[in-house]
Design a protein around this motif. Structure first.
Motif, PDB file in Angstrom:
ATOM      1  N   SER A  53     -75.988 140.608  55.785  1.00 19.86           N
ATOM      2  CA  SER A  53     -76.672 141.665  57.165  1.00 19.86           C
ATOM      3  C   SER A  53     -76.103 141.375  58.407  1.00 19.86           C
ATOM      4  N   SER A  54     -75.956 139.378  58.630  1.00 19.10           N
ATOM      5  CA  SER A  54     -75.416 139.212  59.976  1.00 19.10           C
ATOM      6  C   SER A  54     -73.943 139.625  60.605  1.00 19.10           C
ATOM      7  N   GLY A  79     -69.252 139.986  59.897  1.00 17.04           N
ATOM      8  CA  GLY A  79     -70.011 139.975  59.215  1.00 17.04           C
ATOM      9  C   GLY A  79     -70.285 142.547  59.655  1.00 17.04           C
ATOM     10  N   ALA A  80     -71.010 143.029  59.011  1.00 13.74           N
ATOM     11  CA  ALA A  80     -71.000 144.031  58.949  1.00 13.74           C
ATOM     12  C   ALA A  80     -71.963 144.285  58.855  1.00 13.74           C
ATOM     13  N   LEU A  83     -72.042 148.407  57.440  1.00 15.76           N
ATOM     14  CA  LEU A  83     -71.943 148.206  56.191  1.00 15.76           C
ATOM     15  C   LEU A  83     -72.865 147.751  54.668  1.00 15.76           C
ATOM     16  N   ALA A  84     -73.528 147.182  55.461  1.00 11.73           N
ATOM     17  CA  ALA A  84     -73.931 145.997  53.974  1.00 11.73           C
ATOM     18  C   ALA A  84     -75.314 146.819  53.883  1.00 11.73           C
ATOM     19  N   LEU A  85     -75.542 148.474  55.313  1.00 13.44           N
ATOM     20  CA  LEU A  85     -77.121 148.489  55.020  1.00 13.44           C
ATOM     21  C   LEU A  85     -76.397 149.921  54.450  1.00 13.44           C
ATOM     22  N   ALA A  86     -75.381 150.894  54.510  1.00 13.53           N
ATOM     23  CA  ALA A  86     -75.037 151.529  54.237  1.00 13.53           C
ATOM     24  C   ALA A  86     -74.439 151.237  51.410  1.00 13.53           C
ATOM     25  N   LEU A  87     -74.156 150.048  52.004  1.00 14.50           N
ATOM     26  CA  LEU A  87     -73.872 149.870  50.555  1.00 14.50           C
ATOM     27  C   LEU A  87     -75.385 149.158  50.080  1.00 14.50           C
ATOM     28  N   ASN A 101     -79.927 140.339  53.823  1.00 20.40           N
ATOM     29  CA  ASN A 101     -80.270 139.300  54.562  1.00 20.40           C
ATOM     30  C   ASN A 101     -79.621 138.971  55.775  1.00 20.40           C
ATOM     31  N   GLU A 102     -80.479 138.707  56.122  1.00 18.17           N
ATOM     32  CA  GLU A 102     -80.398 138.510  57.890  1.00 18.17           C
ATOM     33  C   GLU A 102     -79.483 137.192  57.877  1.00 18.17           C
ATOM     34  N   ARG A 103     -80.102 136.409  57.906  1.00 20.32           N
ATOM     35  CA  ARG A 103     -80.097 134.911  57.876  1.00 20.32           C
ATOM     36  C   ARG A 103     -79.157 133.947  56.879  1.00 20.32           C
TER      37      ARG A 103
END
Length: 252
Positions: A53-54, A79-80, A83-87, A101-103
């Protein structure tokens, strides 16, 4: 809409060698561009599903022994996070819990094929961890990802149709294919062509299965791609690297 792909990513130096597999991955980039790429790589397994999610995922050089030039390559695709949150929310509604996982960056099973497919690095790349537990969990994940095809998201399972490092790492690139590797590949092709997941999960019964896949993580991205596509497989490319690595690319 982009059909889910399975890419045998081979050794990291496929990025620098002018091989048939190198050119085949480049050719994938000539197709209509998706809105985003979602890669499930053999090199990120997790007990709990995670998604990058970075906004600017780092390039992870998770290999050694291929020379300083390769170790200095950067793949700065965005990244996006939204979109990661939506998915993660959509998949949670389908019964899968996915942690942001932002890292985490992109490992070589992701960024090396992407550097050939999209060298301009101008389209978002997300990486989703591979289930550690079982073949069935990989299939469940792929089935949950199937609706993303209609949203113009390119799903890529990145692994290896055959993966005997013990037989390949000290072998020259253009060595002829090993009999034990071709026997395994030949045994799996009917299941891929039919998208027969039940048959594909019997891969441990194929000839020389233990030698070709001492551990299952390079085979399971194939199951994800098959389940995500749900259609008969089409072989886009086949060649061999270092005798024991089948460099197949399949669309489902």
């Amino acid at each position: 809409m982009p059909r889910p792909l399975f890419i045998s990513h081979g050794a990291p130096d496929v990025l620098l060698r002018d091989t048939p597999a190198h050119r085949a991955m480049q050719a994938l980039g000539t197709q209509a561009a998706p809105d985003a790429y979602l890669v499930i790589s053999a090199h990120w397994q997790a007990g709990d599903l995670q998604i990058t999610s970075s906004a600017a995922p780092e390039t992870i050089h998770d290999f050694r022994g291929f020379g300083p030039a390769l170790e200095q390559v950067q793949y700065p695709a965005p990244g996006a996070p939204e979109l990661a949150l939506a998915l993660s929310k959509e998949l949670a509604a389908g019964g899968l819990t996915i942690r942001l996982n932002e890292r985490r960056g992109l490992d070589h099973g992701s960024w090396i094929p992407m550097a050939l497919i999209r060298p301009t690095a101008d389209i978002a790349v997300l990486q989703l961890s591979l289930p550690r537990q079982s073949d069935a969990d990989s299939i469940k994940l792929g089935e949950a990802l199937r609706p993303l095809v209609d949203r113009n998201i390119q799903i890529i399972g990145s692994g290896a149709l055959t993966h005997s490092l013990a037989d390949s790492l000290d072998t020259v690139e253009d060595a002829p294919p090993a009999a034990f590797a071709t026997a395994f590949r030949d045994a799996m092709i009917p299941a891929l062509e039919r998208n027969d997941l039940a048959a594909a999960t019997k891969w441990r019964q194929a000839p020389f299965a233990q030698r070709n896949h001492p551990t299952p993580e390079h085979f399971r991205p194939l199951l994800v791609a098959m389940a995500a596509g749900g259609q008969p497989g089409h072989c886009l490319h086949t060649s061999w690297s270092r005798s024991a690595l089948a460099m197949d690319i399949w669309a489902f």
